[in-house]
Design a protein around this motif. Sequence first.
Motif, PDB file in Angstrom:
ATOM      1  N   HIS A 155      28.548  -5.918   3.193  1.00 26.57           N
ATOM      2  CA  HIS A 155      29.083  -5.373   1.940  1.00 26.57           C
ATOM      3  C   HIS A 155      27.886  -4.836   1.151  1.00 26.57           C
ATOM      4  CE1 HIS A 155      31.826  -4.683  -1.270  1.00 26.57           C
ATOM      5  NE2 HIS A 155      31.394  -5.670  -2.048  1.00 26.57           N
ATOM      6  N   VAL A 156      27.851  -3.508   0.939  1.00 28.76           N
ATOM      7  CA  VAL A 156      26.669  -2.852   0.388  1.00 28.76           C
ATOM      8  C   VAL A 156      27.019  -2.092  -0.886  1.00 28.76           C
ATOM      9  CG1 VAL A 156      24.815  -1.190   0.850  1.00 28.76           C
ATOM     10  CG2 VAL A 156      25.693  -2.612   2.707  1.00 28.76           C
ATOM     11  N   LEU A 157      26.105  -2.147  -1.862  1.00 31.58           N
ATOM     12  CA  LEU A 157      26.208  -1.346  -3.075  1.00 31.58           C
ATOM     13  C   LEU A 157      25.217  -0.201  -2.969  1.00 31.58           C
ATOM     14  CD1 LEU A 157      27.086  -0.756  -6.013  1.00 31.58           C
ATOM     15  CD2 LEU A 157      25.315  -2.381  -6.759  1.00 31.58           C
ATOM     16  N   ASP A 158      25.721   1.036  -3.020  1.00 36.86           N
ATOM     17  CA  ASP A 158      24.876   2.223  -3.084  1.00 36.86           C
ATOM     18  C   ASP A 158      24.784   2.599  -4.558  1.00 36.86           C
ATOM     19  OD1 ASP A 158      23.506   4.591  -2.807  1.00 36.86           O
ATOM     20  OD2 ASP A 158      24.924   5.515  -1.414  1.00 36.86           O
ATOM     21  N   LEU A 159      23.670   2.247  -5.180  1.00 38.58           N
ATOM     22  CA  LEU A 159      23.500   2.379  -6.628  1.00 38.58           C
ATOM     23  C   LEU A 159      22.830   3.708  -6.963  1.00 38.58           C
ATOM     24  CD1 LEU A 159      23.742   0.981  -9.393  1.00 38.58           C
ATOM     25  CD2 LEU A 159      21.504  -0.039  -8.960  1.00 38.58           C
ATOM     26  N   GLY A 160      23.568   4.569  -7.664  1.00 40.84           N
ATOM     27  CA  GLY A 160      23.089   5.925  -7.887  1.00 40.84           C
ATOM     28  C   GLY A 160      23.294   6.722  -6.618  1.00 40.84           C
ATOM     29  N   CYS A 161      24.531   6.708  -6.148  1.00 39.91           N
ATOM     30  CA  CYS A 161      24.876   7.197  -4.802  1.00 39.91           C
ATOM     31  C   CYS A 161      24.779   8.698  -4.635  1.00 39.91           C
ATOM     32  CB  CYS A 161      26.279   6.738  -4.436  1.00 39.91           C
ATOM     33  SG  CYS A 161      27.578   7.450  -5.491  1.00 39.91           S
ATOM     34  N   GLY A 162      24.715   9.450  -5.742  1.00 40.56           N
ATOM     35  CA  GLY A 162      24.718  10.903  -5.606  1.00 40.56           C
ATOM     36  C   GLY A 162      25.978  11.363  -4.897  1.00 40.56           C
ATOM     37  N   PRO A 163      25.840  12.355  -4.000  1.00 34.94           N
ATOM     38  CA  PRO A 163      27.017  12.903  -3.326  1.00 34.94           C
ATOM     39  C   PRO A 163      27.545  12.043  -2.176  1.00 34.94           C
ATOM     40  CG  PRO A 163      25.067  14.054  -2.585  1.00 34.94           C
ATOM     41  CD  PRO A 163      24.615  13.105  -3.670  1.00 34.94           C
ATOM     42  N   GLY A 164      26.945  10.874  -1.957  1.00 36.91           N
ATOM     43  CA  GLY A 164      27.441   9.964  -0.922  1.00 36.91           C
ATOM     44  C   GLY A 164      26.789  10.127   0.433  1.00 36.91           C
TER      45      GLY A 164
ATOM     46  N   ALA B 109      26.370 -12.958  -6.132  1.00 34.16           N
ATOM     47  CA  ALA B 109      26.323 -13.189  -4.676  1.00 34.16           C
ATOM     48  C   ALA B 109      27.454 -12.481  -3.939  1.00 34.16           C
ATOM     49  CB  ALA B 109      26.331 -14.687  -4.378  1.00 34.16           C
ATOM     50  N   ILE B 110      27.626 -11.180  -4.227  1.00 34.49           N
ATOM     51  CA  ILE B 110      28.710 -10.443  -3.568  1.00 34.49           C
ATOM     52  C   ILE B 110      28.233  -9.394  -2.559  1.00 34.49           C
ATOM     53  CG2 ILE B 110      30.429 -10.802  -5.367  1.00 34.49           C
ATOM     54  CD1 ILE B 110      29.767  -8.103  -6.524  1.00 34.49           C
ATOM     55  N   TYR B 111      26.966  -9.003  -2.618  1.00 43.49           N
ATOM     56  CA  TYR B 111      26.476  -7.949  -1.725  1.00 43.49           C
ATOM     57  C   TYR B 111      25.473  -8.489  -0.711  1.00 43.49           C
ATOM     58  CZ  TYR B 111      28.449  -4.803  -5.225  1.00 43.49           C
ATOM     59  OH  TYR B 111      29.289  -4.158  -6.100  1.00 43.49           O
ATOM     60  N   ASP B 112      25.533  -7.905   0.501  1.00 43.01           N
ATOM     61  CA  ASP B 112      24.532  -8.179   1.528  1.00 43.01           C
ATOM     62  C   ASP B 112      23.340  -7.242   1.380  1.00 43.01           C
ATOM     63  OD1 ASP B 112      26.012 -10.163   3.234  1.00 43.01           O
ATOM     64  OD2 ASP B 112      27.428  -8.487   3.335  1.00 43.01           O
ATOM     65  N   GLY B 113      23.526  -6.176   0.644  1.00 35.18           N
ATOM     66  CA  GLY B 113      22.446  -5.224   0.420  1.00 35.18           C
ATOM     67  C   GLY B 113      22.742  -4.329  -0.760  1.00 35.18           C
ATOM     68  N   VAL B 114      21.694  -3.936  -1.460  1.00 26.86           N
ATOM     69  CA  VAL B 114      21.793  -2.930  -2.523  1.00 26.86           C
ATOM     70  C   VAL B 114      20.778  -1.841  -2.210  1.00 26.86           C
ATOM     71  CG1 VAL B 114      21.477  -2.410  -4.981  1.00 26.86           C
ATOM     72  CG2 VAL B 114      22.613  -4.534  -4.284  1.00 26.86           C
ATOM     73  N   TRP B 115      21.239  -0.606  -2.217  1.00 26.97           N
ATOM     74  CA  TRP B 115      20.424   0.574  -1.909  1.00 26.97           C
ATOM     75  C   TRP B 115      20.293   1.395  -3.197  1.00 26.97           C
ATOM     76  CZ3 TRP B 115      17.643   2.454   2.096  1.00 26.97           C
ATOM     77  CH2 TRP B 115      17.418   3.832   2.202  1.00 26.97           C
ATOM     78  N   ALA B 116      19.088   1.424  -3.759  1.00 30.54           N
ATOM     79  CA  ALA B 116      18.828   2.188  -4.991  1.00 30.54           C
ATOM     80  C   ALA B 116      17.735   3.208  -4.679  1.00 30.54           C
ATOM     81  CB  ALA B 116      18.417   1.261  -6.118  1.00 30.54           C
ATOM     82  N   ASN B 117      18.125   4.283  -4.034  1.00 27.72           N
ATOM     83  CA  ASN B 117      17.190   5.276  -3.526  1.00 27.72           C
ATOM     84  C   ASN B 117      16.997   6.385  -4.564  1.00 27.72           C
ATOM     85  OD1 ASN B 117      15.580   5.930  -1.179  1.00 27.72           O
ATOM     86  ND2 ASN B 117      16.908   7.718  -0.931  1.00 27.72           N
ATOM     87  N   PHE B 118      15.878   6.353  -5.255  1.00 29.62           N
ATOM     88  CA  PHE B 118      15.564   7.356  -6.282  1.00 29.62           C
ATOM     89  C   PHE B 118      16.652   7.448  -7.344  1.00 29.62           C
ATOM     90  CE2 PHE B 118      13.289   8.717  -2.431  1.00 29.62           C
ATOM     91  CZ  PHE B 118      11.994   8.634  -2.912  1.00 29.62           C
ATOM     92  N   SER B 119      17.122   6.303  -7.787  1.00 33.85           N
ATOM     93  CA  SER B 119      18.125   6.271  -8.861  1.00 33.85           C
ATOM     94  C   SER B 119      17.609   5.511 -10.075  1.00 33.85           C
ATOM     95  CB  SER B 119      19.429   5.649  -8.349  1.00 33.85           C
ATOM     96  OG  SER B 119      19.219   4.347  -7.834  1.00 33.85           O
ATOM     97  N   LEU B 120      17.085   4.302  -9.869  1.00 34.74           N
ATOM     98  CA  LEU B 120      16.619   3.493 -10.990  1.00 34.74           C
ATOM     99  C   LEU B 120      15.421   4.119 -11.708  1.00 34.74           C
ATOM    100  CD1 LEU B 120      17.086  -0.064  -9.504  1.00 34.74           C
ATOM    101  CD2 LEU B 120      18.136   0.772 -11.610  1.00 34.74           C
ATOM    102  N   LEU B 121      14.778   5.099 -11.107  1.00 34.10           N
ATOM    103  CA  LEU B 121      13.669   5.787 -11.768  1.00 34.10           C
ATOM    104  C   LEU B 121      14.123   6.596 -12.982  1.00 34.10           C
ATOM    105  CD1 LEU B 121      14.495   8.634 -10.524  1.00 34.10           C
ATOM    106  CD2 LEU B 121      12.712   8.235  -8.858  1.00 34.10           C
ATOM    107  N   HIS B 122      15.442   6.768 -13.127  1.00 33.43           N
ATOM    108  CA  HIS B 122      15.968   7.456 -14.305  1.00 33.43           C
ATOM    109  C   HIS B 122      16.244   6.496 -15.465  1.00 33.43           C
ATOM    110  CE1 HIS B 122      16.169  11.254 -12.303  1.00 33.43           C
ATOM    111  NE2 HIS B 122      17.043  10.845 -11.405  1.00 33.43           N
ATOM    112  N   ALA B 123      16.114   5.200 -15.233  1.00 35.67           N
ATOM    113  CA  ALA B 123      16.318   4.211 -16.296  1.00 35.67           C
ATOM    114  C   ALA B 123      15.053   4.098 -17.140  1.00 35.67           C
ATOM    115  CB  ALA B 123      16.656   2.855 -15.701  1.00 35.67           C
ATOM    116  N   PRO B 124      15.190   3.904 -18.444  1.00 38.22           N
ATOM    117  CA  PRO B 124      14.001   3.652 -19.265  1.00 38.22           C
ATOM    118  C   PRO B 124      13.262   2.406 -18.773  1.00 38.22           C
ATOM    119  CG  PRO B 124      15.919   4.083 -20.650  1.00 38.22           C
ATOM    120  CD  PRO B 124      16.424   3.929 -19.240  1.00 38.22           C
TER     121      PRO B 124
END
Length: 196
Positions: A42-51, A97-112
């Motif tokens: 079960h994976v969260l794609d954080l800042g997924c863009g176009p998928g 404790a719900i995800y086996d992985g979180v993928w934040a690929n060039f997304s969190l860099l937009h957060a202050p």
Amino acid sequence: MTDRDTIAVYDARAVDYSKLEPSQTPSETLAAFLNALPNGAHVLDLGCGPGTSARHMVRAGCSVVALDASAAMIELASKVDGVAARQASFDDIDGTAIYDGVWANFSLLHAPRTDMPRHLSAINTALKPGSLFHIAVKAGTGEARDSINRLYTYYTEAELTELLKAAGFTVGSYRRGRDKGLSGEDADWISVTAYA
């Protein structure tokens, strides 16, 4: 991400952005991430863009939740079979404790920068113990807008490592590179897989 100007750029350029990674196979970094996940993760794609990454995750047998602050990006990501895509900001990360992985690929860099500790803590909480967290950011210091008006927060390896450890992560080895993005400008980047 809450910067309205950055979101507006992604809304206006979603189709252009979707063409940056037309490959039918995952990048080396994404492939390594997928190979380290359990079957049916079960994976969260954080800042997924176009998928684009979410598509590879589904093909690898993952159950994928994809979040992005851009409505136009979510419209594209929601067309990927098997992806549960919804518009949301980094502040909408919740659960324990719900995800086996979180993928934040060039997304969190937009957060202050001041928000990063809070976001990393929420991600650590949302991950199952021992699970994977991938983060990629542009390398450097300070904050600045690029030529198309996106806000970036830049990080050194030392700073990112300190932030990850403070949020409860064990930090793995870094990857480094230099690529052209949506703006057409070359930029140095760093990425790392950390463990909850």
